[in-house]
Write an enzyme that holds these catalytic residues in place. Structure first.
Site, PDB file in Angstrom:
ATOM      1  N   CYS A   1      14.710  14.160  -5.446  1.00 53.16           N
ATOM      2  CA  CYS A   1      14.252  15.243  -4.575  1.00 53.16           C
ATOM      3  C   CYS A   1      12.731  15.263  -4.574  1.00 53.16           C
ATOM      4  O   CYS A   1      12.106  15.137  -5.626  1.00 53.16           O
ATOM      5  CB  CYS A   1      14.792  16.564  -5.107  1.00 53.16           C
ATOM      6  N   LEU A   2      12.145  15.439  -3.392  1.00 51.85           N
ATOM      7  CA  LEU A   2      10.678  15.470  -3.292  1.00 51.85           C
ATOM      8  C   LEU A   2      10.086  16.651  -4.067  1.00 51.85           C
ATOM      9  O   LEU A   2       8.926  16.591  -4.463  1.00 51.85           O
ATOM     10  CB  LEU A   2      10.256  15.565  -1.820  1.00 51.85           C
TER      11      LEU A   2
ATOM     12  N   GLY B   1      14.967  13.475   3.516  1.00 53.38           N
ATOM     13  CA  GLY B   1      15.364  14.815   3.937  1.00 53.38           C
ATOM     14  C   GLY B   1      14.377  15.846   3.437  1.00 53.38           C
ATOM     15  O   GLY B   1      13.643  15.608   2.471  1.00 53.38           O
TER      16      GLY B   1
ATOM     17  N   HIS C   1      22.678  17.978   0.129  1.00 55.89           N
ATOM     18  CA  HIS C   1      21.491  18.204  -0.707  1.00 55.89           C
ATOM     19  C   HIS C   1      20.528  19.189  -0.027  1.00 55.89           C
ATOM     20  O   HIS C   1      20.064  20.145  -0.650  1.00 55.89           O
ATOM     21  CB  HIS C   1      20.811  16.857  -0.982  1.00 55.89           C
ATOM     22  N   GLU C   2      20.265  18.958   1.265  1.00 56.54           N
ATOM     23  CA  GLU C   2      19.319  19.833   1.983  1.00 56.54           C
ATOM     24  C   GLU C   2      19.909  21.230   2.201  1.00 56.54           C
ATOM     25  O   GLU C   2      19.196  22.225   2.104  1.00 56.54           O
ATOM     26  CB  GLU C   2      18.901  19.210   3.323  1.00 56.54           C
TER      27      GLU C   2
ATOM     28  N   GLN D   1      11.069  23.869   1.084  1.00 58.45           N
ATOM     29  CA  GLN D   1      10.246  22.868   0.392  1.00 58.45           C
ATOM     30  C   GLN D   1       8.824  22.789   0.935  1.00 58.45           C
ATOM     31  O   GLN D   1       7.956  22.205   0.291  1.00 58.45           O
ATOM     32  CB  GLN D   1      10.897  21.480   0.482  1.00 58.45           C
TER      33      GLN D   1
ATOM     34  N   HIS E   1      19.320  23.448  -0.701  1.00 60.07           N
ATOM     35  CA  HIS E   1      17.968  24.027  -0.762  1.00 60.07           C
ATOM     36  C   HIS E   1      17.915  25.391  -0.077  1.00 60.07           C
ATOM     37  O   HIS E   1      17.164  26.268  -0.490  1.00 60.07           O
ATOM     38  CB  HIS E   1      16.951  23.098  -0.083  1.00 60.07           C
TER      39      HIS E   1
HETATM   40 ZN    ZN Z   1      15.617  18.145  -2.381  1.00 58.98          ZN
END
Ligand code: ZN
Length: 155
Positions: free
Chosen positions: A87-88, A45, A129-130, A50, A133
């Site tokens: 998380c990236l 995701g 989660h997304e 991000q 953000h």
């Molecule tokens: Zn994330």
């Protein structure tokens, strides 16, 4: 085009993202870039902040397939469960986070049509989660436990 992923400490990750007013060619290009960046990472995701763009857009890719959502909102949620997340934008960390088991999310697709997604389990977790953000929230803010994945001598 693969874009650079913003890392924890970058203020763009903490800023509430702005709604998209019009789904135009630039937004569709951004979606393409986000999917490419997510797959290259690889990750399941990605939210627009991000990649440094403070707009309410997310992409996720799970067993259920690719999902692109513009101005997404949770309209219903139920159940609670705890599972590990990463998380990236927060490399080498993992932690347990409590999330709703099932969520119904609505948003616009790349043709600006309204869609509804009923998700559960992993897909529901990825969506939540997304969505976080977009409000400047990282999983480390919610984590019940946090693990450092570096220097573990993994081979
Ligand atoms: Zn994330």
């Amino acid at each position: 085009m693969v874009r650079e992923i913003a890392l924890v400490g970058d203020p763009v990750l903490r800023r509430p993202a702005q709604p998209v007013k019009k789904v135009n060619a630039a937004i569709r290009q951004l979606l393409d870039d986000m999917v490419e960046t997510m797959r290259a990472a690889p990750g399941v995701g990605l939210a627009a902040p991000q990649v440094g763009v403070s707009k309410r857009i997310i992409v996720i890719e799970t067993e259920e397939g690719l999902l692109e959502l513009i101005n997404p909102e949770v309209v219903r949620s139920s159940g609670r469960e705890v599972a590990m997340e990463g998380c990236l934008s927060v490399p080498n960390k993992a932690g347990e986070v409590e999330r709703a088991t099932q969520v119904t999310v609505t948003g616009l697709d790349r043709q600006e049509r309204r869609i509804w997604v009923e998700a559960q389990g992993f897909q529901a977790r990825a969506l939540q989660h997304e969505l976080d953000h977009l409000d400047g929230i990282l999983f480390i803010d919610r984590a019940l436990s946090l693990q450092d994945l570096t220097d573990e001598g993994e081979d």
